[in-house]
Scaffold this motif. Structure first.
Motif, PDB file in Angstrom:
ATOM      1  N   ILE A 128       0.826  -1.209   0.000  1.00 44.45           N
ATOM      2  CA  ILE A 128       0.000   0.000   0.000  1.00 44.45           C
ATOM      3  C   ILE A 128       0.861   1.260   0.000  1.00 44.45           C
ATOM      4  O   ILE A 128       0.551   2.236  -0.699  1.00 44.45           O
ATOM      5  CB  ILE A 128      -0.959  -0.021   1.201  1.00 44.45           C
ATOM      6  N   ARG A 188      -9.795  -8.947   1.499  1.00 45.15           N
ATOM      7  CA  ARG A 188      -9.475  -8.278   2.763  1.00 45.15           C
ATOM      8  C   ARG A 188      -8.574  -7.059   2.534  1.00 45.15           C
ATOM      9  O   ARG A 188      -8.697  -6.039   3.207  1.00 45.15           O
ATOM     10  CB  ARG A 188      -8.794  -9.260   3.732  1.00 45.15           C
ATOM     11  N   HIS A 189      -7.689  -7.189   1.563  1.00 47.91           N
ATOM     12  CA  HIS A 189      -6.644  -6.179   1.384  1.00 47.91           C
ATOM     13  C   HIS A 189      -7.106  -4.951   0.595  1.00 47.91           C
ATOM     14  O   HIS A 189      -6.736  -3.814   0.928  1.00 47.91           O
ATOM     15  CB  HIS A 189      -5.445  -6.825   0.673  1.00 47.91           C
ATOM     16  N   ARG A 192      -8.520  -1.782   2.196  1.00 47.83           N
ATOM     17  CA  ARG A 192      -7.486  -1.085   2.959  1.00 47.83           C
ATOM     18  C   ARG A 192      -6.667  -0.166   2.054  1.00 47.83           C
ATOM     19  O   ARG A 192      -6.265   0.931   2.452  1.00 47.83           O
ATOM     20  CB  ARG A 192      -6.572  -2.093   3.656  1.00 47.83           C
ATOM     21  N   ASP A 195      -8.805   2.922   1.346  1.00 45.18           N
ATOM     22  CA  ASP A 195      -8.916   3.723   2.562  1.00 45.18           C
ATOM     23  C   ASP A 195      -7.661   4.571   2.737  1.00 45.18           C
ATOM     24  O   ASP A 195      -7.739   5.769   3.055  1.00 45.18           O
ATOM     25  CB  ASP A 195      -9.115   2.810   3.775  1.00 45.18           C
ATOM     26  N   ALA A 196      -6.505   3.964   2.485  1.00 47.37           N
ATOM     27  CA  ALA A 196      -5.239   4.698   2.607  1.00 47.37           C
ATOM     28  C   ALA A 196      -5.138   5.798   1.556  1.00 47.37           C
ATOM     29  O   ALA A 196      -4.660   6.906   1.849  1.00 47.37           O
ATOM     30  CB  ALA A 196      -4.066   3.734   2.474  1.00 47.37           C
ATOM     31  N   THR A 199      -7.422   8.695   2.460  1.00 51.01           N
ATOM     32  CA  THR A 199      -6.843   9.394   3.602  1.00 51.01           C
ATOM     33  C   THR A 199      -5.705  10.305   3.160  1.00 51.01           C
ATOM     34  O   THR A 199      -5.564  11.430   3.652  1.00 51.01           O
ATOM     35  CB  THR A 199      -6.329   8.387   4.645  1.00 51.01           C
ATOM     36  N   SER A 226     -17.940  -3.139  -0.470  1.00 53.08           N
ATOM     37  CA  SER A 226     -16.916  -2.703   0.489  1.00 53.08           C
ATOM     38  C   SER A 226     -16.157  -1.472   0.002  1.00 53.08           C
ATOM     39  O   SER A 226     -15.580  -0.735   0.812  1.00 53.08           O
ATOM     40  CB  SER A 226     -15.930  -3.840   0.767  1.00 53.08           C
ATOM     41  N   TYR A 230     -15.331   4.665  -0.696  1.00 50.67           N
ATOM     42  CA  TYR A 230     -14.174   5.322  -1.297  1.00 50.67           C
ATOM     43  C   TYR A 230     -14.479   5.910  -2.667  1.00 50.67           C
ATOM     44  O   TYR A 230     -13.588   6.432  -3.321  1.00 50.67           O
ATOM     45  CB  TYR A 230     -13.000   4.343  -1.326  1.00 50.67           C
TER      46      TYR A 230
END
Length: 402
Positions: A128, A188-189, A192, A195-196, A199, A226, A230
């Protein structure tokens, strides 16, 4: 204006390309792209053995009639080999017509609908943090739209992560290399990752992601849901589209926009997806879907259902297709976005072109035709090199979709 010559040029300036050159009795010539990544020789043979002999002596101005001859006259319709061969002829004939009339291709289609073609770049990294750095570099280069792919913990060669940060070429071996895939780890990944990115960069960048046919419809629905927080521009190829009804399940669960179609060959591959409004962007390409003549039909049909274009534009399409696509996308009313992966310096030298990048957009230039040429002498110094795309297996050894 009669066709005097039609010949195939296979060259590999960093990767393989198949180009068709058509020359008329008035000395005007046009070129078209027929590249099929990993199966280039199949299209070259189809052109040389079956298509080129049919072209000699025909009126190069009769683009529609020649398209119908090659499609209907073959009886064995559709498929990637046939449609790429037809596309090469079609684009070369449009190129000839533009040159003969002294007009850029977009003027032949009806003129520009926009001042530039918004494109998205490919940011990727082993994790990431690396992908975040790559997105930042694309923003600094002026891109407003960026596709983000990241390495997945536990997977050695996840899709979309390149060793070369500038040129991504997945066809990496004479025989197909094997990769291992795990859907649970990917599901799962991926949230994330985004989201990063949100952010770090806020709401401004248009972010895209490619699942590359790896998910079942239910898994795709889970991922799309999910990713809703974003606000993705699109989720690409969430599940294989042979069964077009499978996209209904994704739609039931998520409002994340969906894009599909880089492997489609005709309108019939996407008719149900479009008319049932199961996708938001159609990614069929000029080279993959029978040229400008047929892609225009797909785009017009899509416009009825408020589906927009988002043409595939990876490096497995030559600059000839990119040039033609930019003229097409400059005109098409229901434009969405254009994928852009810059070619290598060697490829750009073999295919000199008039298109250029500025402020997140590509511009086709104003040269007559599609504005891309081929340096045949330089092309001859790069002989064909066998390369195939990888394959994917699950951890238990089962074959999966690459």
């Amino acid at each position: 204006m009669r066709i005097r010559e039609a010949r195939v040029i296979v060259t590999s300036p960093g990767r393989n390309f198949v180009t068709l050159k058509i020359v008329t009795d008035e000395g005007v010539y046009g070129i078209g792209d027929a590249t099929l990544n990993g199966r280039e020789k199949a299209v070259a043979s189809y052109l040389e053995d079956h298509v080129c002999p049919l072209l000699i002596g025909r009126d190069a101005r009769r683009i529609e009639d020649i398209w119908q001859l090659l499609y209907r006259g073959a009886y064995w319709r559709r498929g990637p080999v046939t449609m790429r061969a037809i596309a090469a002829v079609d684009v070369a004939l449009w190129d000839i017509k533009g040159k003969a009339m002294g007009a850029p291709l977009y003027d032949l289609l009806g003129g520009k609908s926009r001042d530039g073609v918004t494109v998205y770049g490919h940011a990727n990294g082993r994790d990431i943090a690396e992908t975040t750095d790559a997105v930042a570099r694309y923003i600094d280069l002026g891109y407003h739209a960026i596709r983000a792919q990241s390495g997945v913990p536990g997977l050695d060669k996840p899709y979309g992560v390149s060793k070369d940060k500038h040129v991504y070429e997945p066809a990496d071996a004479a025989l197909a290399s094997e990769t291992i895939w795990s859907t649970p780890e990917y599901l799962r990944h991926t949230p994330r990752l985004f989201d990063a990115l949100r952010t770090s960069f806020g709401e401004a960048p248009l972010l895209l992601h490619d699942a590359h046919h790896r998910l079942t419809p239910q898994e795709a629905a889970k991922l799309a849901k999910s990713l809703e927080p974003y606000d993705l521009f699109w989720l690409e190829d969430p599940t294989p589209a042979e069964n077009q009804e499978s996209f209904q399940l994704i739609r039931q669960h998520s409002t994340t926009p969906l894009a599909v179609g880089e492997v489609f060959n005709t309108l019939w591959d996407c008719k149900d997806l479009i008319q049932n409004q199961l996708i938001d962007y159609i990614r069929a390409t000029i080279v993959g879907a029978g040229g400008i003549t047929h892609l225009r039909r797909i785009a017009d049909f899509a416009a009825v259902w408020q589906v927009r274009t988002g043409c595939h534009g990876a490096t497995d399409l030559s600059p000839v297709t990119m040039g033609a696509a930019l003229h097409f996308q400059s005109w098409v009313p229901n434009f969405g976005i254009q994928e852009y992966m810059p070619h290598s310096a060697e490829t750009d030298a073999v295919f000199p072109h008039h298109y250029s990048f500025a402020d997140g957009m590509l511009h086709p230039g104003d040269a007559p035709g599609h504005g891309v040429d081929i340096d045949e002498a330089l092309a001859a110094t790069y002989p064909y090199t066998p390369r195939q795309l990888p394959i994917a297996r699950l951890r238990d050894g089962s074959m999966w979709n690459w």
